[in-house]
Design an enzyme around this catalytic site. Structure first.
Site, PDB file in Angstrom:
ATOM      1  N   TYR A 149      -2.079  -6.170  -3.914  1.00 39.75           N
ATOM      2  CA  TYR A 149      -1.646  -5.729  -2.583  1.00 39.75           C
ATOM      3  C   TYR A 149      -0.122  -5.719  -2.487  1.00 39.75           C
ATOM      4  O   TYR A 149       0.481  -4.733  -2.037  1.00 39.75           O
ATOM      5  CB  TYR A 149      -2.245  -6.643  -1.507  1.00 39.75           C
ATOM      6  CG  TYR A 149      -1.945  -6.203  -0.094  1.00 39.75           C
ATOM      7  CD1 TYR A 149      -2.674  -5.174   0.498  1.00 39.75           C
ATOM      8  CD2 TYR A 149      -0.944  -6.820   0.658  1.00 39.75           C
ATOM      9  CE1 TYR A 149      -2.403  -4.764   1.796  1.00 39.75           C
ATOM     10  CE2 TYR A 149      -0.671  -6.414   1.957  1.00 39.75           C
ATOM     11  CZ  TYR A 149      -1.401  -5.386   2.518  1.00 39.75           C
ATOM     12  OH  TYR A 149      -1.131  -4.976   3.799  1.00 39.75           O
ATOM     13  N   LYS A 153       2.324  -2.321  -1.932  1.00 42.06           N
ATOM     14  CA  LYS A 153       3.224  -2.207  -0.784  1.00 42.06           C
ATOM     15  C   LYS A 153       4.684  -2.120  -1.233  1.00 42.06           C
ATOM     16  O   LYS A 153       5.500  -1.436  -0.594  1.00 42.06           O
ATOM     17  CB  LYS A 153       3.013  -3.371   0.183  1.00 42.06           C
ATOM     18  CG  LYS A 153       1.664  -3.324   0.901  1.00 42.06           C
ATOM     19  CD  LYS A 153       1.476  -2.033   1.698  1.00 42.06           C
ATOM     20  CE  LYS A 153       0.224  -2.033   2.539  1.00 42.06           C
ATOM     21  NZ  LYS A 153       0.060  -0.784   3.310  1.00 42.06           N
TER      22      LYS A 153
END
Length: 244
Positions: A149, A153
């Site tokens: 994750y 990002k």
């Protein structure tokens, strides 16, 4: 503050729940025409009932071909919010190919693809526009069990900057908003453990997680002409987390 969004056409991904749904509702209330994209038909159906006139598009953005087919003829778009994302949390030593592929497909590749579709239309029309990518504070800080994750990002932040560089000459602005934990259903699911939540809250000077409206207000500002000299920025909505 009048945002001047009435009559403009906006496309929002991940529109079925959380930040995306609230963004659609706010844009609709501001008088914008909104295309709402979600992979869940029931969410779109209820959203259209709440906001008559919203144009629903049901597609899994992790599927490149299906996305091209669903959005390739979406028509003129002035404002884009790339909000769709998944958070598949695993310890680094246990990260699976499936979680990695799904995360990159939705969190990064779909941002690139949907932005290409929308920006090509803006360039062809000679029309200015604004794109907001929903990133995360996790793009700039390492979080346990967030290896994939955090990486996706971080990539979104850099993609935002390169898009701003290349699209700026066409009067298309591109920015990212980087929230802390937001009390959406996804946020509640991943941060419901009190001890885990305390670890994060202890690093936030304002001492609380974000509410959805905190993020939506920033998105609307970045979409509007009030931010007409802002592009290539990553804007924290984190209660000060990134200064600690």
């Amino acid at each position: 503050m009048e945002l001047g969004l009435a009559g403009r056409r906006a496309l929002v991904t991940g529109a079925g729940k959380g930040i995306g749904r609230s963004t659609v509702q706010a844009l609709h209330a501001a008088g914008a025409q909104v295309v709402a994209v979600s992979r869940t038909r029931a969410d779109l159906d209820s959203l259209v009932r709440e906001c008559p006139g919203v144009e629903p598009v049901c597609v899994d953005l992790g599927n490149w071909e299906a996305t091209e087919q669903a959005l390739g003829s979406v028509g003129p778009v002035d404002l884009l919010v790339n909000n769709a994302a998944v958070a598949l949390l695993q310890p680094f030593l246990e990260v699976t190919k499936e979680a990695c592929d799904a995360s990159f497909d939705v969190n990064l590749r779909a941002v690139l693809q949907v932005s290409q579709i929308v920006a090509r239309g803006m360039v062809a029309r000679g029309a200015p526009g604004s794109i907001v990518n929903v990133s995360s504070q996790a793009s700039q800080r390492a979080l346990t069990h967030h290896s994939v994750y955090c990486t996706t990002k971080s990539a979104v932040d850099m993609l935002t900057k390169v898009m701003a560089l290349e699209l700026g000459p066409y009067k298309i602005r591109v920015n990212a908003v980087n929230p802390t934990v937001v009390m959406t259903p996804m946020g509640q699911a991943n941060w419901s453990d009190p001890q885990k939540a305390k670890t994060m809250l202890d690093r936030i000077p304002l001492g609380r997680f974000a509410e959805v409206d905190n993020v939506v207000d920033t998105i609307l500002f970045l979409l509007s002409d009030w931010s007409s000299m802002t592009t290539g920025s990553t804007v924290p909505v984190d209660g000060g987390f990134l200064v600690t």
